[in-house]
Design a protein around this motif. Structure first.
Motif, PDB file in Angstrom:
ATOM      1  N   UNK A  42      -0.726  -3.328   1.036  1.00 43.76           N
ATOM      2  CA  UNK A  42      -1.976  -3.276   0.159  1.00 43.76           C
ATOM      3  C   UNK A  42      -2.751  -2.241   0.127  1.00 43.76           C
ATOM      4  N   UNK A  43      -3.227  -1.766  -1.305  1.00 45.49           N
ATOM      5  CA  UNK A  43      -4.023  -0.710  -1.170  1.00 45.49           C
ATOM      6  C   UNK A  43      -5.169  -1.062  -2.307  1.00 45.49           C
ATOM      7  N   UNK A  44      -6.179  -0.093  -2.399  1.00 46.30           N
ATOM      8  CA  UNK A  44      -7.237  -0.516  -3.402  1.00 46.30           C
ATOM      9  C   UNK A  44      -6.710  -0.350  -4.620  1.00 46.30           C
ATOM     10  N   UNK A  45      -7.201  -1.297  -5.454  1.00 46.24           N
ATOM     11  CA  UNK A  45      -6.600  -1.558  -6.796  1.00 46.24           C
ATOM     12  C   UNK A  45      -7.561  -0.596  -7.850  1.00 46.24           C
ATOM     13  N   UNK A  75       2.795   3.807  -1.244  1.00 44.90           N
ATOM     14  CA  UNK A  75       2.382   2.123  -0.691  1.00 44.90           C
ATOM     15  C   UNK A  75       1.964   2.329   0.646  1.00 44.90           C
ATOM     16  N   UNK A  76       2.819   3.200   1.423  1.00 45.76           N
ATOM     17  CA  UNK A  76       2.522   3.087   3.190  1.00 45.76           C
ATOM     18  C   UNK A  76       1.391   3.875   3.505  1.00 45.76           C
ATOM     19  N   UNK A  77       0.948   5.167   2.714  1.00 50.07           N
ATOM     20  CA  UNK A  77      -0.075   5.957   2.883  1.00 50.07           C
ATOM     21  C   UNK A  77      -1.226   6.139   2.033  1.00 50.07           C
ATOM     22  N   UNK A  85      -3.322  12.877  -9.914  1.00 51.22           N
ATOM     23  CA  UNK A  85      -4.218  12.274  -8.823  1.00 51.22           C
ATOM     24  C   UNK A  85      -4.049  13.342  -7.708  1.00 51.22           C
ATOM     25  N   UNK A  86      -5.154  13.694  -6.945  1.00 49.52           N
ATOM     26  CA  UNK A  86      -4.885  14.707  -5.816  1.00 49.52           C
ATOM     27  C   UNK A  86      -5.591  13.981  -4.364  1.00 49.52           C
ATOM     28  N   UNK A  87      -6.213  12.902  -4.440  1.00 53.22           N
ATOM     29  CA  UNK A  87      -6.972  12.084  -3.456  1.00 53.22           C
ATOM     30  C   UNK A  87      -6.094  10.759  -3.292  1.00 53.22           C
ATOM     31  N   UNK A  88      -6.081  10.545  -1.910  1.00 56.43           N
ATOM     32  CA  UNK A  88      -5.401   9.121  -1.798  1.00 56.43           C
ATOM     33  C   UNK A  88      -6.195   7.855  -1.993  1.00 56.43           C
ATOM     34  N   UNK A  89      -5.669   6.778  -2.063  1.00 55.69           N
ATOM     35  CA  UNK A  89      -6.525   5.656  -2.120  1.00 55.69           C
ATOM     36  C   UNK A  89      -6.314   4.841  -0.902  1.00 55.69           C
ATOM     37  N   UNK A  90      -7.253   4.102  -0.602  1.00 55.87           N
ATOM     38  CA  UNK A  90      -7.479   3.256   0.615  1.00 55.87           C
ATOM     39  C   UNK A  90      -6.338   2.280   0.888  1.00 55.87           C
ATOM     40  N   UNK A 107     -11.258  -2.804   7.461  1.00 55.54           N
ATOM     41  CA  UNK A 107     -10.761  -1.447   7.873  1.00 55.54           C
ATOM     42  C   UNK A 107      -9.845  -0.859   7.150  1.00 55.54           C
ATOM     43  N   UNK A 108      -9.506   0.509   6.960  1.00 53.03           N
ATOM     44  CA  UNK A 108      -8.343   0.959   6.224  1.00 53.03           C
ATOM     45  C   UNK A 108      -7.264   1.605   7.272  1.00 53.03           C
ATOM     46  N   UNK A 109      -6.274   1.487   7.037  1.00 52.05           N
ATOM     47  CA  UNK A 109      -5.132   2.194   7.640  1.00 52.05           C
ATOM     48  C   UNK A 109      -5.207   3.698   7.723  1.00 52.05           C
ATOM     49  N   UNK A 110      -5.722   4.174   6.405  1.00 58.95           N
ATOM     50  CA  UNK A 110      -5.430   5.765   6.141  1.00 58.95           C
ATOM     51  C   UNK A 110      -6.916   6.253   6.409  1.00 58.95           C
TER      52      UNK A 110
END
Length: 115
Positions: A42-45, A75-77, A85-90, A107-110
């Motif tokens: 699951x990640x922010x859409x 999907x994991x990180x 894109x250069x920034x991760x998503x939650x 809470x977020x994993x990353x």
């Protein structure tokens, strides 16, 4: 942790993500199939490069693609694996139970805060 029911495992396609809203967070649920079975993520859409829904992109090799500009996110990180894109998503914790796929958006994993 506060897990909320997001969907049934069978609701998640194998080649694209499923968009759901949990509380005030839009989440993309994705399935990655391995020899050991299905893994759910699951990640922010929301693409970190542009306000585009990731659940509308393709899922392949444990990544999801932003359909508009082609960035892929692990999907994991939640980290982008290609430009622009250069920034991760939650990313969020997932539990698969007998009655469905549950996600904790509190809470977020990353460590990335949802936008």
């Amino acid at each position: 942790m506060t897990f909320l029911l997001a969907c049934a495992p069978t609701d998640v396609p194998t080649d694209e993500a499923l968009g759901v809203t949990l509380g005030d967070v839009d989440v993309a649920i994705a399935r990655h199939t391995t020899e050991q079975g299905d893994e759910f993520y699951a990640l922010q859409d929301l693409c970190s490069h542009a306000s585009v829904s990731l659940s509308e992109g393709e899922v392949e090799d444990c990544t999801v693609e932003c359909w508009l500009h082609g960035s892929r996110f692990d999907l994991r990180t939640g980290k982008p694996t290609g430009l622009p894109a250069t920034e991760p998503v939650a990313t969020f914790a997932v539990e698969v139970r007998d009655d469905g796929v549950y996600v904790d958006t509190a809470t977020t994993l990353n460590g990335v805060l949802p936008q």
